[in-house]
Design an enzyme around this catalytic site. Structure first.
Site, PDB file in Angstrom:
ATOM      1  N   PRO A 139      23.752  94.302 110.769  1.00  0.00           N
ATOM      2  CA  PRO A 139      24.110  93.331 111.801  1.00  0.00           C
ATOM      3  C   PRO A 139      23.072  93.268 112.924  1.00  0.00           C
ATOM      4  O   PRO A 139      22.414  94.264 113.218  1.00  0.00           O
ATOM      5  CB  PRO A 139      25.441  93.864 112.347  1.00  0.00           C
ATOM      6  N   ASP A 140      22.939  92.083 113.490  1.00  0.00           N
ATOM      7  CA  ASP A 140      22.070  91.904 114.653  1.00  0.00           C
ATOM      8  C   ASP A 140      22.726  92.605 115.837  1.00  0.00           C
ATOM      9  O   ASP A 140      23.847  92.282 116.214  1.00  0.00           O
ATOM     10  CB  ASP A 140      21.932  90.400 114.924  1.00  0.00           C
ATOM     11  N   PHE A 141      22.006  93.574 116.418  1.00  0.00           N
ATOM     12  CA  PHE A 141      22.584  94.331 117.529  1.00  0.00           C
ATOM     13  C   PHE A 141      23.014  93.431 118.681  1.00  0.00           C
ATOM     14  O   PHE A 141      23.941  93.724 119.398  1.00  0.00           O
ATOM     15  CB  PHE A 141      21.570  95.338 118.080  1.00  0.00           C
ATOM     16  N   ARG A 142      22.260  92.350 118.850  1.00  0.00           N
ATOM     17  CA  ARG A 142      22.513  91.520 120.028  1.00  0.00           C
ATOM     18  C   ARG A 142      23.305  90.260 119.714  1.00  0.00           C
ATOM     19  O   ARG A 142      23.704  89.544 120.603  1.00  0.00           O
ATOM     20  CB  ARG A 142      21.171  91.119 120.658  1.00  0.00           C
TER      21      ARG A 142
ATOM     22  N   ASN B 161      12.823  96.199 114.380  1.00  0.00           N
ATOM     23  CA  ASN B 161      13.976  96.803 113.709  1.00  0.00           C
ATOM     24  C   ASN B 161      13.788  98.310 113.581  1.00  0.00           C
ATOM     25  O   ASN B 161      12.664  98.804 113.505  1.00  0.00           O
ATOM     26  CB  ASN B 161      14.162  96.160 112.334  1.00  0.00           C
TER      27      ASN B 161
ATOM     28  N   ASP C 120      15.526 100.199 111.187  1.00  0.00           N
ATOM     29  CA  ASP C 120      16.237 100.606 109.973  1.00  0.00           C
ATOM     30  C   ASP C 120      15.351 101.120 108.848  1.00  0.00           C
ATOM     31  O   ASP C 120      15.849 101.569 107.819  1.00  0.00           O
ATOM     32  CB  ASP C 120      17.073  99.422 109.463  1.00  0.00           C
TER      33      ASP C 120
ATOM     34  N   HIS D 204      10.198  99.639 118.441  1.00  0.00           N
ATOM     35  CA  HIS D 204      11.438 100.190 118.995  1.00  0.00           C
ATOM     36  C   HIS D 204      11.832 101.499 118.306  1.00  0.00           C
ATOM     37  O   HIS D 204      12.973 101.931 118.409  1.00  0.00           O
ATOM     38  CB  HIS D 204      12.577  99.164 118.893  1.00  0.00           C
TER      39      HIS D 204
END
Ligand SMILES: [Zn+2]
Length: 256
Positions: A33-36, A104, A106, A121
């Site tokens: 999922p998109d964190f934002r 990302n 992940d 990040h």
């Protein structure tokens, strides 16, 4: 194939030094999922982003963060790289892609076979002890995150923090990312609306052609950029045959 598709194929086939910036849109296609976004991990699982990635909160009580980390690691273990991840790895295998700069955390680019990945990040693929600085690779870190309420250091008992960039911490690899953008003859922006700084400024460093593949609006877009308003996977799945890539790289272990 219509004209914008042809133009991108032509640019990528002619490019000798490609750099790419990837954002949440590349991972959402894999099931992260998109964190934002409005249906982001924080919203669906009720993790507050301010609290989850706040270094002060983490140092006072990391329990909240590790509840998120357990969910996130389980998710990352399950998902597979997308067409877009594999296409970027294949361009690197041809030695035509200099760097994937990603927002990302992940590790899906590495799972797809990419090696020249700049994780601005950070990521969950490694961690360091807040007490003594001891480093942990992915397998050891994963075992701690999944097996203990709080990941503790073997050497000193301190808290082991995954190398994710928290709020208030410096982004990583920006010098290398800026140089890669400046040298690229084609700079791809994929699955990012360019709202998170300073990575959002990287296209401004590009001396070559900027191609943006993102569904939805993009901040500060220049009229010179070639814009594809479409999800990355459907776009790249359609144009990939025209790129004559030797292979789309295989799935590889996340810790590799
Ligand atoms: Zn330690």
């Amino acid at each position: 194939m219509d004209a914008p598709d042809d133009r991108v194929v032509e640019l990528l086939r002619g490019a000798r030094r490609i750099a790419a910036l990837t954002g949440a849109g590349v991972s959402t296609a894999a099931g992260i999922p998109d964190f934002r976004g409005p249906r982001g991990l924080y919203v669906t699982r009720q993790y507050d982003p301010e609290k989850t990635f706040d270094i002060g909160c983490f140092d006072r009580d990391p329990t909240y963060f590790f509840a998120f980390a357990r969910d996130f690691v389980r998710l990352v273990e399950r998902v597979k790289p997308t067409v877009t991840h594999r296409l970027l790895a294949a361009l690197e295998a041809q030695d035509r892609l200099e760097a994937v700069i990603t927002q990302n955390i992940d590790g899906l680019h590495q799972k797809a076979g990419s090696r020249r990945v700049l994780e601005v990040h950070g990521s969950v693929r490694s961690g360091h002890c807040r007490g003594c600085g001891k480093g942990y690779g992915y397998e050891a870190l994963k075992a701690k995150i999944l097996g203990e309420p709080i990941a503790r250091c073997d050497a000193c008992g301190g808290v082991v923090k995954p190398d994710i960039v928290f709020f208030g911490e410096a982004v990583q690899e920006m010098d290398r990312a800026s140089r890669a953008a400046a040298r690229a003859d084609v700079f791809l922006v994929i699955g990012s609306s360019l709202t998170v700084y300073p990575a959002a400024l990287l296209p401004q460093h590009a001396s070559g052609r900027v191609v943006v593949v993102n569904r939805g609006p993009v901040e500060m877009a220049s009229a010179d950029w070639l814009r594809i308003d479409e999800a990355a996977d459907s776009f790249f799945a359609r144009v990939a045959p025209g790129l004559h890539l030797p292979r789309l790289a295989q799935d590889e272990p996340l810790g590799a």
